[in-house]
Design an enzyme around this catalytic site. Sequence first.
Site, PDB file in Angstrom:
ATOM      1  N   ARG A 164       0.815  -1.213   0.000  1.00 35.26           N
ATOM      2  CA  ARG A 164       0.000   0.000   0.000  1.00 35.26           C
ATOM      3  C   ARG A 164       0.849   1.265   0.000  1.00 35.26           C
ATOM      4  NH1 ARG A 164      -3.781  -1.576   4.774  1.00 35.26           N
ATOM      5  NH2 ARG A 164      -2.770  -3.602   4.817  1.00 35.26           N
TER       6      ARG A 164
ATOM      7  N   GLU B 175       0.557  -4.799  13.458  1.00 37.99           N
ATOM      8  CA  GLU B 175      -0.652  -4.941  14.279  1.00 37.99           C
ATOM      9  C   GLU B 175      -1.148  -6.381  14.243  1.00 37.99           C
ATOM     10  OE1 GLU B 175      -3.947  -2.410  13.169  1.00 37.99           O
ATOM     11  OE2 GLU B 175      -4.943  -2.717  15.104  1.00 37.99           O
TER      12      GLU B 175
HETATM   13  O1  LIG Z   1       2.310   0.340  11.690  1.00 45.12           O
HETATM   14  P1  LIG Z   1       2.241  -1.132  11.420  1.00 45.12           P
HETATM   15  O2  LIG Z   1       1.743  -1.927  12.579  1.00 45.12           O
HETATM   16  O3  LIG Z   1       3.507  -1.673  10.858  1.00 45.12           O
HETATM   17  O4  LIG Z   1       1.098  -1.366  10.332  1.00 45.12           O
HETATM   18  C1  LIG Z   1       0.993  -0.631   9.152  1.00 45.12           C
HETATM   19  C2  LIG Z   1       1.343  -1.439   7.953  1.00 45.12           C
HETATM   20  O5  LIG Z   1       0.462  -2.570   7.816  1.00 45.12           O
HETATM   21  C3  LIG Z   1      -0.080  -2.584   6.488  1.00 45.12           C
HETATM   22  O6  LIG Z   1       0.719  -3.284   5.605  1.00 45.12           O
HETATM   23  P2  LIG Z   1       0.775  -4.868   5.471  1.00 45.12           P
HETATM   24  O7  LIG Z   1       2.042  -5.353   6.102  1.00 45.12           O
HETATM   25  O8  LIG Z   1      -0.519  -5.458   5.949  1.00 45.12           O
HETATM   26  O9  LIG Z   1       1.015  -5.103   3.923  1.00 45.12           O
HETATM   27  P3  LIG Z   1       0.257  -4.636   2.586  1.00 45.12           P
HETATM   28  O10 LIG Z   1       0.472  -3.155   2.425  1.00 45.12           O
HETATM   29  O11 LIG Z   1       1.008  -5.405   1.541  1.00 45.12           O
HETATM   30  O12 LIG Z   1      -1.196  -5.000   2.701  1.00 45.12           O
HETATM   31  C4  LIG Z   1      -0.108  -1.125   6.111  1.00 45.12           C
HETATM   32  O13 LIG Z   1      -0.172  -0.946   4.708  1.00 45.12           O
HETATM   33  C5  LIG Z   1       1.184  -0.600   6.704  1.00 45.12           C
HETATM   34  O14 LIG Z   1       2.284  -0.832   5.856  1.00 45.12           O
HETATM   35  N1  LIG Z   2      -6.109  -1.430  11.410  1.00 45.29           N
HETATM   36  C1  LIG Z   2      -5.530  -1.497  10.210  1.00 45.29           C
HETATM   37  N2  LIG Z   2      -6.251  -1.229   9.094  1.00 45.29           N
HETATM   38  C2  LIG Z   2      -5.666  -1.289   7.876  1.00 45.29           C
HETATM   39  N3  LIG Z   2      -4.394  -1.616   7.676  1.00 45.29           N
HETATM   40  C3  LIG Z   2      -3.641  -1.894   8.759  1.00 45.29           C
HETATM   41  N4  LIG Z   2      -2.330  -2.231   8.875  1.00 45.29           N
HETATM   42  C4  LIG Z   2      -2.077  -2.396  10.183  1.00 45.29           C
HETATM   43  N5  LIG Z   2      -3.167  -2.169  10.930  1.00 45.29           N
HETATM   44  C5  LIG Z   2      -4.165  -1.854  10.056  1.00 45.29           C
END
Ligand SMILES: O=P(O)(O)OC[C@H]1O[C@H](OP(=O)(O)OP(=O)(O)O)[C@H](O)[C@@H]1O
Ligand SMILES: Nc1ncnc2[nH]cnc12
Length: 171
Positions: free
Chosen positions: A58, A95
């Site tokens: 993302r 998370e």
């Molecule tokens: O502050 P944090 O606890 O690290 O969470 C935030 C991260 O989690 C999600 O990514 P994810 O790892 O789910 O991967 P994605 O973007 O590929 O869905 C989001 O896009 C952030 O990068």
């Molecule tokens: N609560 C949340 N919603 C969407 N993306 C996330 N990545 C980590 N925590 C998230």
Amino acid sequence: MDYKQHIKIIEDYPTEGVQFKDITPLLQNGEVYKQAIDDLAEYVKSRNANVIAGPEARGFVLGCPIAYTLQKSFVPVRKAGKLPRPVVETHYGLEYGKASLAIHSDAIQPGDRVIITDDLLATGGTIEATIQLVEELGGAVVGCAFLIELAYIDRGEELQDYDVFSLMTYY
Ligand SMILES: O=P(O)(O)OC[C@H]1O[C@H](OP(=O)(O)OP(=O)(O)O)[C@H](O)[C@@H]1O
Ligand SMILES: Nc1ncnc2[nH]cnc12
């Protein structure tokens, strides 16, 4: 712009207790997506950065159009095992679950002023891992830009010394 009306909240996804903030409705509205990119790009410009680094997946959705708009360099921060040349790599928690990220070792030069972009700041695990990689390569992290910041998650003090900007905060 009231960005929050373009975010959908899904309870207990992907695991129980997590309130998932779904940004896809915002992305699907071209006018709102463009406004969000323009607002984030203004912030990046104000930090006088020359490189935008975005963690997969993302972080790409925001970092790439910002880099394009400002004609700056974009550095993909990828999940470990995806980049073909020598990398710096780190492992961290988020998370929900665990993850790992890597950057090509030659993607950032000492003295680069780097902004990290991502859709959402939760525990800070992803951003802190990215900061660690950028700094390991000699870059200076001059800011972190998000669509969404979750203020209800306890993040400790690791980000205290960094400039953090977000378009929406959830309490
Ligand atoms: O502050 P944090 O606890 O690290 O969470 C935030 C991260 O989690 C999600 O990514 P994810 O790892 O789910 O991967 P994605 O973007 O590929 O869905 C989001 O896009 C952030 O990068
Ligand atoms: N609560 C949340 N919603 C969407 N993306 C996330 N990545 C980590 N925590 C998230």
